[in-house]
Design an enzyme around this catalytic site. Structure first.
Site, PDB file in Angstrom:
ATOM      1  N   SER A  80       0.838  -1.189   0.000  1.00 29.21           N
ATOM      2  CA  SER A  80       0.000   0.000   0.000  1.00 29.21           C
ATOM      3  C   SER A  80       0.885   1.254   0.000  1.00 29.21           C
ATOM      4  O   SER A  80       1.675   1.431  -0.926  1.00 29.21           O
ATOM      5  CB  SER A  80      -0.962  -0.055   1.191  1.00 29.21           C
ATOM      6  OG  SER A  80      -2.052   0.807   1.007  1.00 29.21           O
ATOM      7  N   HIS A 136      -7.774  -5.835   0.352  1.00 28.18           N
ATOM      8  CA  HIS A 136      -6.594  -4.978   0.432  1.00 28.18           C
ATOM      9  C   HIS A 136      -5.496  -5.610   1.288  1.00 28.18           C
ATOM     10  O   HIS A 136      -4.309  -5.396   1.045  1.00 28.18           O
ATOM     11  CB  HIS A 136      -6.993  -3.613   1.004  1.00 28.18           C
ATOM     12  CG  HIS A 136      -5.959  -2.553   0.817  1.00 28.18           C
ATOM     13  ND1 HIS A 136      -5.605  -2.053  -0.423  1.00 28.18           N
ATOM     14  CD2 HIS A 136      -5.184  -1.893   1.710  1.00 28.18           C
ATOM     15  CE1 HIS A 136      -4.666  -1.135  -0.287  1.00 28.18           C
ATOM     16  NE2 HIS A 136      -4.392  -1.022   0.997  1.00 28.18           N
TER      17      HIS A 136
END
Length: 260
Positions: A104, A238
């Site tokens: 990320s 995610h």
């Protein structure tokens, strides 16, 4: 700060300095793997990675300011300063090839560090591994960091990867919020910027249920390398890397050996 799956980790020789948690190997390392956590994350999220690779791989996990043992260190709110500082801290560890893995926000940081090593020090990483993050030229401003505490916490909760206890306990939230807000400020104000190619292979990873980063987004990381590119799509959202820990580590391990 953030926590991953609970696993039993074999004993390791762990050094903790200002910027890195260092999982030392028992013989001179042949290579190093630098792991760069996500926004709101910390080195402890990747504690299982410290002993997950062969004896020739020394793992370093970045320790961002404003959390855990660095709780009193001022938080950093822009990518340029963070990349400058982590790159400078890494210089003593460049005696062997270094590979980056960034998840990320950490993927953007890894990319910026690769550019700094190339432009300022004439060094390239052995490879760049990027996870769950759009490439620099596909990013758009995100203003979550400008919202109130509840909206920020809700975004962290939506993304997953953080122990719910840390988000619901008022005292813990008060401690965590400055670092979370600083990290989301970095994320929200970074990019878009040109796809300046790095001179190393790029490996990309994404969960097939990630609501914020698509397979197409991750495939566009191919624009930032002049060398090999490969994309792996794993089951999950995610934070697919929690449930797919073993599969991901095997992929990274295999590529570490191949890039020697």
């Amino acid at each position: 700060m953030s926590v991953g799956a609970h696993r039993t980790v074999p004993p390791a020789l762990v050094d903790t300095d200002r910027w890195f948690r260092r999982y030392r190997v028992t013989e001179p390392p042949r290579r190093r793997l630098l792991v760069l956590p996500h926004a709101g994350g910390s080195a402890s999220f990747f504690h299982t990675w410290g002993t997950a690779f062969d004896r020739g791989t020394e793992v370093l996990v970045a320790r961002y300011p404003g959390r855990h043992d660095r709780l009193t260190d001022p938080c950093i709110e822009n990518m340029e300063e963070l990349a400058d500082q982590v790159t400078a801290a890494l210089l003593p560890f460049l005696d062997v090839p270094v590979t980056f893995f960034g998840h990320s926000m950490g993927a953007s940081l890894a990319y910026e560090m690769a550019l700094r090593l190339r432009d300022r020090h004439g060094v390239r990483p052995a490879a760049l591994h990027v996870s769950s993050r759009k490439p620099p030229h596909r990013l758009a401003p995100q203003r979550v960091y400008e919202k109130g505490d509840e909206a920020l916490i809700e975004e962290v909760r939506r993304l997953g990867g953080t122990d719910e206890t840390l988000l619901t306990d008022p005292d813990l939230r008060e401690i965590l919020l400055p670092a979370i807000r600083a990290d989301f400020t970095i994320v929200g104000t970074y990019g878009p910027r040109p796809a300046d190619p790095v001179d190393c292979p790029v490996y990309a990873y994404v969960g097939n249920e990630d609501s914020g980063v698509s397979v197409t987004d991750m495939s566009d990381w191919s624009d930032v390398t002049s060398q090999a590119f490969h994309l792996d799509v794993l089951p999950g959202g995610h934070f697919y890397l929690v449930d797919r820990h073993d599969s991901l580590v095997r992929m990274v391990s295999r590529r570490l050996a191949a890039d020697d």
